[in-house]
Scaffold this motif. Sequence first.
Motif, PDB file in Angstrom:
ATOM      1  N   GLY A 212       6.199   1.877   3.006  1.00  0.00           N
ATOM      2  CA  GLY A 212       5.034   1.635   3.843  1.00  0.00           C
ATOM      3  C   GLY A 212       5.289   0.709   5.000  1.00  0.00           C
ATOM      4  O   GLY A 212       4.362   0.380   5.745  1.00  0.00           O
ATOM      5  N   LYS A 379      -2.067   7.536   7.228  1.00  0.00           N
ATOM      6  CA  LYS A 379      -2.126   6.280   6.478  1.00  0.00           C
ATOM      7  C   LYS A 379      -3.454   6.218   5.736  1.00  0.00           C
ATOM      8  O   LYS A 379      -4.494   6.632   6.257  1.00  0.00           O
ATOM      9  CB  LYS A 379      -2.019   5.071   7.407  1.00  0.00           C
ATOM     10  CG  LYS A 379      -0.757   5.000   8.246  1.00  0.00           C
ATOM     11  CD  LYS A 379      -0.771   3.751   9.118  1.00  0.00           C
ATOM     12  CE  LYS A 379       0.392   3.736  10.097  1.00  0.00           C
ATOM     13  NZ  LYS A 379       0.239   4.782  11.140  1.00  0.00           N
ATOM     14  N   THR A 401       0.389   1.958  -0.251  1.00  0.00           N
ATOM     15  CA  THR A 401       1.741   2.518  -0.178  1.00  0.00           C
ATOM     16  C   THR A 401       2.109   3.286  -1.446  1.00  0.00           C
ATOM     17  O   THR A 401       2.966   4.165  -1.410  1.00  0.00           O
ATOM     18  CB  THR A 401       2.773   1.412   0.072  1.00  0.00           C
ATOM     19  OG1 THR A 401       2.658   0.407  -0.946  1.00  0.00           O
ATOM     20  CG2 THR A 401       2.539   0.772   1.438  1.00  0.00           C
ATOM     21  N   GLY A 410      -0.145  -1.955  -2.304  1.00  0.00           N
ATOM     22  CA  GLY A 410      -0.051  -1.906  -0.846  1.00  0.00           C
ATOM     23  C   GLY A 410       0.018  -3.290  -0.247  1.00  0.00           C
ATOM     24  O   GLY A 410       0.336  -4.280  -0.916  1.00  0.00           O
TER      25      GLY A 410
END
Length: 470
Positions: A212, A379, A401, A410
Amino acid sequence: MRDVSARRLGFVGFWGAVACALVLSGCATRAAALRQIPPPLPPGPLFSPRATFRFAVVHTPKPGIPVLSKVEELVRERFTALRLAGEGRGAAPLPTVRASERALKDHPLPEQGMLEIAARGLSPQAQAQLAASERVTVLEFTTEPPAFEAVRQAHELALELARASGGLLWDEHAGEFFSVEDWHERRLEDWDGGEPLLARHFNTRVYAEWDGTVRLVTSGLGTFGLPDLGVQQVPAPLAGMVGTFMNLAAQLMLEGTAIREDGAFPVAVDALKLASYREALLGQVAPGAPRRTLMGLLPVDPSDVDGENRLLEIIFQARPGDSPSERPYAAIAEVFGAQAEIVHVEDDPELLAASRRAVEALLTRIKPRFQEGLELESKLFVKARFTTRDGGLEWMWVHVTRWEGGLLHGLLTSEPAEVPGLKAGSPVTVEEDSLFDYILEREGGTTEGNETQRLLLERSGKARNPQGRE
């Protein structure tokens, strides 16, 4: 209920471009592993003692004039800051230009995938002309940086040769093709003398990593005798702002900002000499922002660098307890500012109903898509609850992520107001039952979700884009 959204302000590109960024999606790239760490940078400006760069005129399909004779004529009569570097005679004093004409098949251009990216700024007609080209004239320039007038005349010489002989312009260092019109507009129109706006002369490529984050690397600064810049472990939502930060750092390098005795490089908006650029940036800085920070520049081993130019890795300041993903957020906040906006809202049936719809969509429709693999450059952000120091709730955005079972992993993209131990950029894990809303940003810039934010902003009396996370 307390909802916190971080509003991060910064200059997202002069005349609408962030370093003319080329975004390369796909698999993770090689990290710039330092197998043998070069010596640290000495104090002083970052110019090389000598710089060599190449422009090429790709003729479409063949030159209509004797191009080498034309180069000699232009240098002798118009571009007198340059000297012809002749074969078989004494070396001419710098700056020099050496011209050669050859078959296009004998001149290395990018492979097909990179060629398509390098040529995507051309019109369909120009791309067809490029495909039909047979000959190329290569102009190799050597200077002793800083040599702004020589570099400007190098651009002018390439432009006039393309106009006279018919062709497209290829900037080898920046990796980009131009039409005659675009070369003049982008490279020369506002460059009357002295330092140019450097962001018009290089590209920043963005490489997506598996976790990410992204890696940003510039190409094209070698034209001015400067090293290219790279930075790793940048949270993907922050890529645009870090690109802007790199634009600023590169412009300061061009204007002579030096490595300090302690090894740090100062990045300060107010230090910019180019007034138009400085004012544009200052207009986007949050009130009270420091407008400056320090960063490190670490030389990268040449064996780990693609291309001929030096590469320096940007190292953001490390503070006690920082994670790598928090450091770029802190640097951006020091230069451009960060404003936490808190909206207080009592429990509201309409708001809770909108949240239930969002969570249902997340779990039934978005989750399977995410776990199968979103489209490139898409995203997913979720708004989740966090416990404040006094036991209350703070709702903040997380860039997701990984989604494993009922846990979402994330990076926090909001700036916490009252949650101890967290900062923007902190790695976090949230449970599905803590979710409140989502935003799915798709490739191309379209979004869905964030209905609760629209309702919150209506209650606070603010008219803002309901799709934004700010």
